[in-house]
Design an enzyme around this catalytic site. Structure first.
Site, PDB file in Angstrom:
ATOM      1  N   GLU B  71      -1.285 -10.616  -0.993  1.00 55.80           N
ATOM      2  CA  GLU B  71      -1.117  -9.623  -2.062  1.00 55.80           C
ATOM      3  C   GLU B  71      -0.131 -10.068  -3.134  1.00 55.80           C
ATOM      4  OE1 GLU B  71      -0.986  -9.013   1.185  1.00 55.80           O
ATOM      5  OE2 GLU B  71      -2.876  -7.944   1.481  1.00 55.80           O
ATOM      6  N   HIS B 140      -2.461   2.561   6.904  1.00 55.54           N
ATOM      7  CA  HIS B 140      -3.613   2.803   6.026  1.00 55.54           C
ATOM      8  C   HIS B 140      -3.502   4.127   5.283  1.00 55.54           C
ATOM      9  CE1 HIS B 140      -5.271  -0.316   8.649  1.00 55.54           C
ATOM     10  NE2 HIS B 140      -6.256  -0.492   7.788  1.00 55.54           N
TER      11      HIS B 140
END
Lengths: 376, 347
Positions: B71, B140
């Site tokens: 990322e 999540h």
């Protein structure tokens, strides 16, 4: 995204660094021959190219010394000197063409000025009047990065955009040995290799990350060997040999421009001074160790070589020194002038259009300053 | 105008929040070839939530592509591409997966324009599927907005309607500043009747006009007794609470903040001054949160109009719970109505 490096990726011999760091002029000024691991020789730059680079080398050394003096006089908050690393600094700038990009770190002031940026503007950050003092688009030099290795990814992005736009642009991205331990170093090299973009990663291994020696950063055979893990070539070079640096970096840039993809160059050099004026290097290294590097000085080595080649007489040497002195003098004048800061700038550039909240805060500060000025 | 009268196509179509985002990306890429989309699994797969569905096929793998799984690499490369004339849109696969990119966001994305006195602007959009309510396992479901809104230089938005999903993503891509675009995961499959052509018409050229959605809150439901203030995934919950309250004879107004930075103090202040009571609703943990900031701003601006302290209904100050426990954590209609009941109606 197409990836056409397949065959080359398997050719390990092609990518491994040569057995020894590439050196074309040794510390006595004598010519050496060197080749990459495939046996292709690195060629000596011609005398005119070396002379032009030597002038920048002398100017760089002078600016390093001048900046140190400005710190002692309180004109600069701090200065991370590249004294001893000037050959790396100059080579990183002069191997690039106008359309190329340079991504420097905080220690790379000399590289930035060697690309054309006014040293007074370069030192804005360290003078404390703003963060970045020059327009990156004027000479295609990114802002000097303080966070380690993060700028390497920006370099990959600039190269990636250039590739998508079909532009003939090579990006040279600088970092130090300590930065190779950062995750962003890994991600940048991997992204550059996977997207096959024209980036030359240039690590100045000056043996220390502030106080921590290289052996505590990595036990890889060399930092250049890390290239193999990403599927790109790596090379080690004597970082105090301007000729070898121009040859190796020049090769890497040409290769990238021709579509050969990224390249990792590790220059073996030494930080002759402390990390900054705020550091005390005697706490972690001996004077004896430092003295060993004095004889490897990049400036005197190149002067010896060029003298032997009859490239200059005493007058020419004096003229080069005078030119460097002019740059130092202009730097002193720039730093001695009253710094101009505008409190409105605090709010002006955070967003393209200041938010209502920033407009309110700017008005509050304006009011405070106005009251102070009126003595209320 | 044609002389022949034809059966007019229905002006509105039923669209999901997810499909509105896909349409916005496709339209932006069609309108401007400097717009590129990249991230993890956003290529042929179309993203784990299918938001980039079909974009690689339509625009080619140079315009919508997969990256290595890193990322910070995605974010840092986007910075460089934005420096060099592109308008990158990156997808962080999930809220908590964006954390490796945090240094790039805070130290570079947010600061570049200011560091360079506006010479280097970064027109980039960071899309983040965020927040809970979908039964996701740990890492999540984070409501990570506070990390971003606390960083000057970032524009941070969280739409809650299908129309805003389209419009605000188009605006975010056109903006010359970096935008953190928070997509409430639990709303991806929500549907609305929208006139997509009318939404598209706003982007037919010219500069974004004064009625931009970024920077402006909207009144999602009119009401007179108290104001519910919410954004992103909490807006439908607030509206449901207002509907339930209406059955009991209490008229609750709902404000959809949608643009956290810049924050629309004007709309919020005017609304609360009229009702005199307010509850702020957000999924994120309440301590030092966006909800706390909104309460502070309302108290500062509406003190003399308030009949009761402004209350918050937020997630607990705990790590996001496992799926079987999340319903206790998330703001619910009942918890909102309880807070409304506590607004000192008897005084």
């Amino acid at each position: 995204m197409s990836n056409d490096i397949g065959e080359k990726t398997r050719a390990e011999a092609f990518m491994l660094p040569a057995e020894h760091p590439i050196q074309l002029i040794d510390e006595n000024g004598a010519v050496q021959s060197a080749a990459n691991s495939s046996g292709e020789p690195y060629t000596m730059p011609d005398d005119q190219e070396l002379l032009a680079a030597y002038e920048k080398l002398v100017a760089g050394r002078r600016v390093n010394d001048q900046a140190g003096a400005l710190v002692r006089q309180g004109k600069l908050a701090v200065y991370p000197s590249s004294h001893g690393q000037e050959a790396c600094q100059v080579a990183a700038a002069v191997v690039l063409s106008k359309q190329d990009w340079l991504f420097p770190t905080y220690r790379d002031t000399v590289a930035v000025m060697s690309r054309g940026v006014n040293p007074v503007e370069v030192l804005t950050l360290l003078r404390g009047t703003w963060h970045a003092g020059y327009n990156p688009y004027e000479f295609n030099v990114a802002t000097q990065a303080t966070p380690l290795a993060t700028q390497l990814l920006h370099a990959v992005g600039v190269a990636h955009a250039a590739k998508l736009k079909g532009e003939d642009t090579v990006v040279l991205a600088m970092c130090g040995d300590g930065a190779t331990s950062e995750g962003d170093f890994h991600e940048a090299l991997n992204f550059a290799a996977v997207f096959h973009v024209p980036v030359v990663f240039f690590v100045q291994n000056n043996e220390y990350a502030i106080s921590v020696p290289l052996k505590n950063q990595s036990v890889a055979p060399s930092l250049a060997h890390k290239a193999v893990g990403y599927g790109m070539p790596g090379e080690r070079v004597d970082g105090n040999d301007l000729a070898a640096l121009l040859s190796v970096l020049g090769h890497a840039v040409d290769r990238a421009r021709a579509g050969g993809g990224p390249f990792l160059v590790e220059a073996h050099t030494y930080r002759m001074q402390a990390h900054t004026n705020a550091d005390d290097a005697t706490r972690y290294r001996t004077d004896e160790e430092v003295q060993k590097w004095v004889s490897r000085d990049p400036v005197s080595r190149m002067q010896t070589y060029l003298s032997a080649r009859n490239m200059f007489d005493d007058d020419a040497v004096a003229a080069i020194a005078a030119s460097a002195e002019d740059i130092a003098s202009a730097l002193r004048d720039g730093m001695n002038s009253e710094p101009e800061v505008d409190p409105e700038d605090l709010f002006r550039y955070v967003y393209s259009k200041p938010t209502p909240q920033l407009q309110e805060q700017a008005a509050m500060l304006r009011e405070e300053i106005s009251r102070e000025n009126s003595g209320a | 105008m044609t002389a022949v009268t034809e059966t007019a196509a229905p002006a509105t179509t039923t669209l999901t929040f997810a499909k509105a985002l896909t349409a916005a990306l496709g339209d932006a890429m069609e309108a401007d070839k400097s717009v590129v989309m990249f991230g993890e699994d956003v290529g042929p797969l179309g993203g784990v939530f299918r938001i980039t569905d079909g974009l690689t096929k339509r625009f080619g793998e140079e315009r919508c592509f997969d990256t290595p799984l890193a990322e910070a690499g995605i974010m840092g490369m986007a910075v460089g591409m934005a420096m060099n004339g592109m308008r990158p849109v990156v997808e962080m696969q999930f809220d908590a997966f964006a954390y490796p990119a945090f240094e790039q966001v805070v130290s570079h994305v947010a600061k570049m324009a200011n560091r360079t006195k506006g010479q280097v602007r970064l027109p980039m959009v960071i899309r983040i599927p965020y927040a809970g309510g979908i039964g996701g396992v740990e890492h999540h479901c984070d409501s990570s907005e506070s990390y971003y809104v606390h960083t000057p230089g970032l524009t941070v938005v969280a739409p809650s309607t299908v129309a805003d999903a389209y419009t605000m993503l188009r605006e975010a891509i056109e903006l010359n500043d970096p935008v953190v675009f928070l997509e409430p995961k639990k709303l991806y499959w929500s549907k609305e009747q929208v006139d997509l052509e009318a939404l598209r018409a706003k982007f037919d050229g010219g500069e974004p006009d004064d009625d931009a959605s970024i920077g402006r809150a909207v009144i999602a439901r009119e009401g007179t007794d108290a104001t519910l203030i919410a954004y992103g995934p909490s807006v439908p919950t607030a509206i449901a609470a207002a509907e339930a309250a209406a059955e009991e004879g209490r008229s609750l107004q709902v404000i959809d903040i949608r643009s956290i930075v810049p924050f629309d103090d004007e709309t919020v202040t005017n609304a609360v001054r009229k009702t005199g009571r307010a509850v702020v609703i957000a999924e994120a943990s309440g301590f030092a949160s966006v909800a706390s900031e909104i309460v502070a701003r309302v108290q500062e601006r509406c003190f003399h109009s308030l009949a009761a302290p402004v209350l918050r209904v937020t997630g607990f100050d705990i790590p996001y719970p496992a799926p079987k426990l999340e319903h206790w954590h998330l703001p619910s209609v009942d918890r909102i109505l309880d807070a409304v009941d506590d607004l000192q109606w008897e005084d």
